[in-house]
Design an enzyme around this catalytic site. Structure first.
Site, PDB file in Angstrom:
ATOM      1  N   ARG A  33      -3.130  13.824   1.261  1.00 16.54           N
ATOM      2  CA  ARG A  33      -1.725  13.396   1.349  1.00 16.54           C
ATOM      3  C   ARG A  33      -1.333  12.529   0.152  1.00 16.54           C
ATOM      4  NH1 ARG A  33      -3.186  17.016   4.226  1.00 16.54           N
ATOM      5  NH2 ARG A  33      -2.730  17.158   6.457  1.00 16.54           N
ATOM      6  N   ALA A  69       0.657   8.998   0.674  1.00 13.38           N
ATOM      7  CA  ALA A  69       0.228   8.191   1.825  1.00 13.38           C
ATOM      8  C   ALA A  69      -0.226   6.793   1.402  1.00 13.38           C
ATOM      9  CB  ALA A  69      -0.893   8.904   2.563  1.00 13.38           C
ATOM     10  N   LEU A  71      -2.216   3.691  -0.647  1.00 10.17           N
ATOM     11  CA  LEU A  71      -3.589   3.354  -1.040  1.00 10.17           C
ATOM     12  C   LEU A  71      -4.604   4.253  -0.337  1.00 10.17           C
ATOM     13  CD1 LEU A  71      -5.644   1.188  -2.216  1.00 10.17           C
ATOM     14  CD2 LEU A  71      -5.394   0.030  -0.032  1.00 10.17           C
ATOM     15  N   LEU A  73      -7.349   4.516   1.678  1.00  7.74           N
ATOM     16  CA  LEU A  73      -7.960   3.509   2.555  1.00  7.74           C
ATOM     17  C   LEU A  73      -9.481   3.609   2.567  1.00  7.74           C
ATOM     18  CD1 LEU A  73      -5.320   3.745   5.426  1.00  7.74           C
ATOM     19  CD2 LEU A  73      -5.655   1.799   3.894  1.00  7.74           C
ATOM     20  N   GLY A 116       1.492   2.019  -0.613  1.00  5.96           N
ATOM     21  CA  GLY A 116       1.454   2.086  -2.072  1.00  5.96           C
ATOM     22  C   GLY A 116       2.287   3.220  -2.634  1.00  5.96           C
ATOM     23  N   GLU A 119       5.528   1.664  -3.028  1.00  6.51           N
ATOM     24  CA  GLU A 119       5.475   0.744  -4.180  1.00  6.51           C
ATOM     25  C   GLU A 119       5.587   1.523  -5.494  1.00  6.51           C
ATOM     26  OE1 GLU A 119       1.767  -1.248  -2.633  1.00  6.51           O
ATOM     27  OE2 GLU A 119       2.910  -3.031  -3.170  1.00  6.51           O
ATOM     28  N   GLU A 139       0.990  -1.437   5.960  1.00  7.64           N
ATOM     29  CA  GLU A 139       0.014  -2.503   5.669  1.00  7.64           C
ATOM     30  C   GLU A 139      -0.066  -3.510   6.806  1.00  7.64           C
ATOM     31  OE1 GLU A 139       2.181  -1.258   3.555  1.00  7.64           O
ATOM     32  OE2 GLU A 139       1.376  -1.173   1.519  1.00  7.64           O
ATOM     33  N   GLY A 147      -0.052  -4.502  -2.281  1.00  7.49           N
ATOM     34  CA  GLY A 147      -0.778  -4.984  -3.465  1.00  7.49           C
ATOM     35  C   GLY A 147      -0.342  -4.289  -4.736  1.00  7.49           C
TER      36      GLY A 147
HETATM   37  C1  1HE Z   1      -5.966   9.379   3.717  1.00 10.49           C
HETATM   38  C2  1HE Z   1      -4.825   8.569   3.643  1.00 10.49           C
HETATM   39  C3  1HE Z   1      -4.957   7.312   3.016  1.00 10.49           C
HETATM   40  C4  1HE Z   1      -4.272  10.397   4.618  1.00 10.49           C
HETATM   41  N1  1HE Z   1      -6.179   6.973   2.555  1.00 10.49           N
HETATM   42  N2  1HE Z   1      -7.144   8.996   3.232  1.00 10.49           N
HETATM   43  N3  1HE Z   1      -1.451   4.228   4.020  1.00 10.49           N
HETATM   44  C5  1HE Z   1      -1.357   4.477   5.329  1.00 10.49           C
HETATM   45  O1  1HE Z   1      -1.630   3.663   6.181  1.00 10.49           O
HETATM   46  C6  1HE Z   1      -0.920   5.888   5.695  1.00 10.49           C
HETATM   47  C7  1HE Z   1      -2.140   6.656   6.184  1.00 10.49           C
HETATM   48  N4  1HE Z   1      -1.846   8.062   6.368  1.00 10.49           N
HETATM   49  C8  1HE Z   1      -1.121   8.526   7.405  1.00 10.49           C
HETATM   50  O2  1HE Z   1      -0.561   7.811   8.201  1.00 10.49           O
HETATM   51  C9  1HE Z   1      -1.021  10.025   7.551  1.00 10.49           C
HETATM   52  O3  1HE Z   1      -2.106  10.613   6.827  1.00 10.49           O
HETATM   53  C10 1HE Z   1       0.302  10.625   7.032  1.00 10.49           C
HETATM   54  C11 1HE Z   1       1.444  10.259   7.994  1.00 10.49           C
HETATM   55  C12 1HE Z   1       0.650  10.166   5.618  1.00 10.49           C
HETATM   56  C13 1HE Z   1       0.154  12.185   6.983  1.00 10.49           C
HETATM   57  O4  1HE Z   1      -0.255  12.658   8.240  1.00 10.49           O
HETATM   58  P1  1HE Z   1      -0.892  14.125   8.346  1.00 10.49           P
HETATM   59  O5  1HE Z   1      -1.076  14.416   9.800  1.00 10.49           O
HETATM   60  O6  1HE Z   1      -0.099  15.085   7.534  1.00 10.49           O
HETATM   61  O7  1HE Z   1      -2.318  14.056   7.604  1.00 10.49           O
HETATM   62  P2  1HE Z   1      -3.700  13.419   8.137  1.00 10.49           P
HETATM   63  O8  1HE Z   1      -4.405  14.407   9.019  1.00 10.49           O
HETATM   64  O9  1HE Z   1      -3.511  12.064   8.699  1.00 10.49           O
HETATM   65  O10 1HE Z   1      -4.507  13.236   6.787  1.00 10.49           O
HETATM   66  C14 1HE Z   1      -5.062  14.346   6.072  1.00 10.49           C
HETATM   67  C15 1HE Z   1      -6.262  13.829   5.325  1.00 10.49           C
HETATM   68  O11 1HE Z   1      -5.835  12.844   4.388  1.00 10.49           O
HETATM   69  C16 1HE Z   1      -7.260  13.113   6.212  1.00 10.49           C
HETATM   70  O12 1HE Z   1      -8.535  13.274   5.646  1.00 10.49           O
HETATM   71  P3  1HE Z   1      -9.568  14.422   6.196  1.00 10.49           P
HETATM   72  O13 1HE Z   1     -10.758  14.260   5.297  1.00 10.49           O
HETATM   73  O14 1HE Z   1      -9.812  14.087   7.632  1.00 10.49           O
HETATM   74  O15 1HE Z   1      -8.860  15.740   6.029  1.00 10.49           O
HETATM   75  C17 1HE Z   1      -6.860  11.655   6.090  1.00 10.49           C
HETATM   76  O16 1HE Z   1      -7.916  10.770   6.365  1.00 10.49           O
HETATM   77  C18 1HE Z   1      -6.483  11.604   4.624  1.00 10.49           C
HETATM   78  N5  1HE Z   1      -5.584  10.487   4.334  1.00 10.49           N
HETATM   79  N6  1HE Z   1      -3.792   9.224   4.195  1.00 10.49           N
HETATM   80  C19 1HE Z   1      -7.221   7.794   2.670  1.00 10.49           C
HETATM   81  N7  1HE Z   1      -3.946   6.491   2.862  1.00 10.49           N
HETATM   82  C20 1HE Z   1      -2.039  -1.457  -3.492  1.00 10.49           C
HETATM   83  S1  1HE Z   1      -2.025  -1.838  -1.918  1.00 10.49           S
HETATM   84  C21 1HE Z   1      -1.232  -0.577  -1.073  1.00 10.49           C
HETATM   85  C22 1HE Z   1      -1.557  -0.695   0.374  1.00 10.49           C
HETATM   86  C23 1HE Z   1      -1.278   0.562   1.123  1.00 10.49           C
HETATM   87  O17 1HE Z   1      -0.827   1.555   0.597  1.00 10.49           O
HETATM   88  S2  1HE Z   1      -1.637   0.503   2.774  1.00 10.49           S
HETATM   89  C24 1HE Z   1      -0.984   1.952   3.449  1.00 10.49           C
HETATM   90  C25 1HE Z   1      -2.008   3.022   3.451  1.00 10.49           C
END
Ligand code: 1HE
Length: 265
Positions: A33, A69, A71, A73, A116, A119, A139, A147
């Site tokens: 994503r 999506a 950072l 994580l 992010g 951001e 976050e 961040g």
């Molecule tokens: C990820 C990430 C990620 C997906 N880091 N791997 N961001 C978040 O808290 C958002 C986290 N993501 C989500 O809530 C959802 O993935 C989505 C709503 C964006 C999309 O949902 P969906 O159903 O289309 O996809 P999915 O099944 O959740 O994810 C598909 C794959 O992408 C899956 O990995 P797989 O190996 O199981 O296929 C997920 O783990 C992976 N994936 N998002 C790592 N963010 C400088 S500081 C900034 C701080 C932040 O950005 S915090 C917010 C982080």
């Protein structure tokens, strides 16, 4: 046309194409994503720091169903405080190269524009959103904090109170709501985001380089100054821009009935 090719190598998660004077940077990690890992942040830094001379604007977009999506994580788990500070610093440096780089940047948004990813979008100069786009700052619920410059840029776009609400309660905004609060600059029909982003970027490249520089680098800084300092800085920038030979020739074109009129769009 860009006069030479990008002189840096980028990870496969970032793809670059050229369309005339506009360079397109695509987040190319749809299977995750477009979560932003360290390599992508380093790549974004390198890309915006080494744009070839002929590039006049950049469009940034995301592959797949989502813009980003945020950072990655999975990279967060082993980091201590010192490493966390350095990590955030790398995001700051990369996104500063976008906001205060050489050319204006148009972000084309769809699906998740979260954490992010938001951001990143906030560092761009113009944001085009398809109706599927939504904005969130997860976050708060993940026990972390923005961040990538979000505390600096987002309050300037939407206000401190709205950002607090997004982080405290997990509130999301749709692309359409984003239009009212200042996150979405243009709302377009489904599937039309890239075409609109490219059209705007091409339009931006028709401005003089000096005007684009003043808009990107002077305007946001003047807006942070006291009015007294701001008026003085504005007078200087305005005088410098007018003295540019390209500005003189454009004014002459208008006065001799050759230049475009400022009609309703
Ligand atoms: C990820 C990430 C990620 C997906 N880091 N791997 N961001 C978040 O808290 C958002 C986290 N993501 C989500 O809530 C959802 O993935 C989505 C709503 C964006 C999309 O949902 P969906 O159903 O289309 O996809 P999915 O099944 O959740 O994810 C598909 C794959 O992408 C899956 O990995 P797989 O190996 O199981 O296929 C997920 O783990 C992976 N994936 N998002 C790592 N963010 C400088 S500081 C900034 C701080 C932040 O950005 S915090 C917010 C982080």
């Amino acid at each position: 046309m860009a006069s030479d090719r990008l002189a840096v190598s980028l990870p496969e998660s970032l793809a670059v194409e050229q369309q005339g004077p506009v360079t397109i940077l695509r987040l190319n990690r749809a299977q995750k994503r477009n979560a932003l890992d360290d390599d992508m942040i380093a790549g974004i830094h390198a890309f915006f720091g080494h744009l070839p001379d002929g590039v006049g604007a950049v469009v940034i977009r995301g592959e797949g169903e989502h813009f980003s999506a945020g950072l990655d994580l999975s990279e967060l788990k082993e980091r201590d405080v010192r490493e966390g500070i350095a990590h955030s610093g790398r995001w700051h440096h990369a996104f500063e190269k976008i906001q205060y780089g050489r050319v204006p940047v148009v972000a084309v948004l769809h699906g998740a524009v979260v954490g992010g990813g938001l951001e990143l979008a906030a560092a761009a100069h113009v944001r085009v959103a398809e109706p599927s786009a939504y904005y969130a700052l997860p976050e708060g619920s993940r026990g972390i904090y923005v961040g990538g410059g979000g505390s600096v840029r987002l309050p300037r776009l939407i206000g401190v109170a709205r950002m607090m609400d997004m982080m405290l309660t997990g509130r999301t905004y749709s692309a359409e709501e984003g239009l009212a609060i200042g996150l979405t600059t243009y709302l377009v029909e489904p599937g039309k985001g890239f075409a609109k982003g490219l059209e705007l970027a091409q339009r931006i490249t028709e401005n003089t380089a000096l005007t684009n520089f003043a808009i990107m680098h002077a305007l946001p800084r003047i807006a942070e100054m006291t009015p007294d300092s701001g008026f003085a800085m504005e007078a200087l920038i305005s005088a410098i821009a007018q003295a540019d030979p390209e500005a003189k020739s454009r004014l002459k074109d208008f006065l001799e009935k050759r230049g475009p009129k400022a009609t309703r769009g």
